[in-house]
Motif scaffolding. Structure first.
Motif: not given
Length: 172
Positions: A10-30
């Motif tokens: 459980h400690e190594h799985q990303p949190t939903p907040h971190l996943m949302t941040k990564n998706l937003l960053l990917d969308a901004a780059i695209l």
């Protein structure tokens, strides 16, 4: 021991907040890539002159004389660059005279024949209501010394845009 393994997973799985941040960053780059592609598409005509009719390369040497070219509409243009031989990093006088053709706008696009030298286009101004257009321009210096240039005279008649290419060499 089994409980410890479960806890460490459980400690190594990303949190939903971190996943949302990564998706937003990917969308901004695209989105940024798409915006740059759109700007490039809009500016492409500036880098490559748009013409309805491209005439063949003139065999006349602008470095030695004014050049006369017959236009497909029956008119003709006399184009010259002075001083001769054509220098780099010094003011050049561009002149185009027309016979038997209406002209709205005249531009000269300079490009390196073998090496890209960046955008370098000059608009010529009509001289006191005549069929003569003139402007000042300059050419950048090439690090190799000698440079072959193409000067494309773009003539807008209102009905068509003619592209008339000339070649010359500087730095010899």
């Amino acid at each position: 021991m089994f409980a410890r393994e479960q806890g460490s997973r459980h400690e190594h799985q990303p949190t939903p907040h971190l996943m949302t941040k990564n998706l937003l960053l990917d969308a901004a780059i695209l989105l940024a890539i798409a915006a740059l592609a759109g700007v490039g598409y809009q500016l492409a005509p500036l880098l490559n002159p748009k013409a309805d009719i491209a005439l063949p390369l003139s065999g006349c040497n602008l470095d030695r004389q004014a050049c006369v070219v017959k236009l497909p509409n029956g008119g003709q243009v006399e184009f010259s660059i002075e001083p001769r031989p054509i220098p780099v990093l010094k003011p050049l006088q561009l002149q185009a005279r027309f016979q038997a053709t209406e002209v709205r706008k005249v531009e000269v696009d300079f490009s390196g024949s073998t090496m890209k030298m960046g955008y370098n286009r000059t608009q010529l101004e009509r001289q006191s209501g005549s069929d003569r257009f003139a402007a000042s321009a300059s050419l950048p210096v090439c690090i190799t010394g000698t440079m072959e240039w193409e000067a494309t005279v773009l003539v807008d008649t209102g009905k068509a845009i003619f592209a008339i290419p000339f070649r010359f060499v500087t730095g010899h």
